[in-house]
Motif scaffolding. Sequence first.
Motif, short mmCIF file in Angstrom:
data_model
loop_
_atom_site.label_atom_id
_atom_site.label_comp_id
_atom_site.label_asym_id
_atom_site.label_seq_id
_atom_site.Cartn_x
_atom_site.Cartn_y
_atom_site.Cartn_z
N TYR A 9 -8.44 1.87 -5.23
CA TYR A 9 -8.69 1.24 -3.92
C TYR A 9 -7.76 1.81 -2.84
O TYR A 9 -7.81 1.37 -1.69
CB TYR A 9 -8.57 -0.29 -4.01
CG TYR A 9 -7.30 -0.81 -4.62
CD1 TYR A 9 -6.16 -1.05 -3.86
CD2 TYR A 9 -7.24 -1.10 -5.99
CE1 TYR A 9 -5.00 -1.53 -4.43
CE2 TYR A 9 -6.08 -1.58 -6.57
CZ TYR A 9 -4.97 -1.81 -5.79
OH TYR A 9 -3.81 -2.30 -6.36
N VAL A 10 -6.93 2.77 -3.22
CA VAL A 10 -6.11 3.52 -2.27
C VAL A 10 -6.38 5.00 -2.47
O VAL A 10 -6.22 5.52 -3.58
CB VAL A 10 -4.61 3.23 -2.47
CG1 VAL A 10 -3.77 4.09 -1.53
CG2 VAL A 10 -4.30 1.75 -2.25
N ASP A 11 -6.84 5.67 -1.42
CA ASP A 11 -7.14 7.10 -1.50
C ASP A 11 -5.98 7.87 -0.88
O ASP A 11 -5.87 7.98 0.34
CB ASP A 11 -8.45 7.39 -0.75
CG ASP A 11 -8.87 8.85 -0.87
OD1 ASP A 11 -8.27 9.57 -1.70
OD2 ASP A 11 -9.79 9.26 -0.13
N ILE A 29 0.83 -1.21 0.00
CA ILE A 29 0.00 0.00 0.00
C ILE A 29 0.86 1.26 0.00
O ILE A 29 0.54 2.25 -0.66
CB ILE A 29 -0.96 -0.01 1.21
CG1 ILE A 29 -1.93 -1.19 1.07
CG2 ILE A 29 -1.74 1.30 1.30
CD1 ILE A 29 -2.80 -1.44 2.27
N VAL A 30 1.98 1.22 0.73
CA VAL A 30 2.91 2.35 0.70
C VAL A 30 3.42 2.57 -0.73
O VAL A 30 3.55 3.71 -1.19
CB VAL A 30 4.09 2.09 1.67
CG1 VAL A 30 5.22 3.09 1.44
CG2 VAL A 30 3.61 2.17 3.12
N TYR A 31 3.68 1.49 -1.43
CA TYR A 31 4.11 1.57 -2.83
C TYR A 31 2.98 2.09 -3.72
O TYR A 31 3.19 2.99 -4.54
CB TYR A 31 4.58 0.20 -3.30
CG TYR A 31 4.87 0.11 -4.78
CD1 TYR A 31 5.92 0.83 -5.35
CD2 TYR A 31 4.11 -0.71 -5.61
CE1 TYR A 31 6.18 0.75 -6.71
CE2 TYR A 31 4.38 -0.81 -6.96
CZ TYR A 31 5.41 -0.08 -7.52
OH TYR A 31 5.67 -0.17 -8.86
N ARG A 32 1.78 1.53 -3.56
CA ARG A 32 0.64 1.95 -4.38
C ARG A 32 0.31 3.43 -4.18
O ARG A 32 -0.11 4.12 -5.11
CB ARG A 32 -0.59 1.11 -4.03
CG ARG A 32 -0.51 -0.34 -4.43
CD ARG A 32 -0.59 -0.52 -5.90
NE ARG A 32 -0.47 -1.92 -6.28
CZ ARG A 32 0.20 -2.37 -7.31
NH1 ARG A 32 0.83 -1.52 -8.10
NH2 ARG A 32 0.25 -3.65 -7.59
N ALA A 33 0.50 3.92 -2.95
CA ALA A 33 0.19 5.32 -2.64
C ALA A 33 1.25 6.28 -3.19
O ALA A 33 1.11 7.50 -3.07
CB ALA A 33 0.06 5.51 -1.13
#
Length: 205
Positions: free
Chosen positions: A167-169, A99-103
């Motif tokens: 799916y990541v805000d 998630i840190v990467y996706r964000a």
Amino acid sequence: MSKRHSQKHKIDRRLGENIWGRPKSPLNARAYGPGQHGQRRKSKLSDFGIQLRAKQKLKGYYGSITEKAFKRVYAEAARRRGDTGENLIGILESRLDAIVYRAKFVPTVFAARQFVNHGHVQVNGKRVNIPSYNVQPGDVISIRERSKQLTIVLEAVQLAERDVPDYVDADHSKMTATFVRVPALGDVPYPVQMEPNLVVEFYSR
């Protein structure tokens, strides 16, 4: 934290695909495997070889997760109700480092693992330094105040090569991101085709 000793770029070249879609991948210039025999004609893969390749590609994409850890992820995916392949992707995308990467707080999945491990990340206001930490929908991931001005973070948010999935805000002005929902395979912006069904076949032999 287990340490990867092989070079990241060799994963791309060994698999013959630019699995992260990076502009600097050596595969863009040399579309063959590493080493002196890298340009040899490739033999046709067996069914087992195709399944193994799919597993290695998925493991490599998430920062070369160890086999032991990946087996645990698969076992959890198989235990849950529903499609095991979809469950597998959902669990991998729920990892804190993913998630840190996706964000777009960091440029690579490898940097994400190290960033979390070094204590730069909080989940719901509490510091978490476990890259495999399972994030739940609704959880808020934030960069610690003293880490927001790190060069790696400032450069990552400017990257144009990838977008933040829905799916990541992510709010880059505050350096926070909310995990909205667990994604399905079709929601994940993989630069190459991932085949979790073949990973399921590999472990189901």
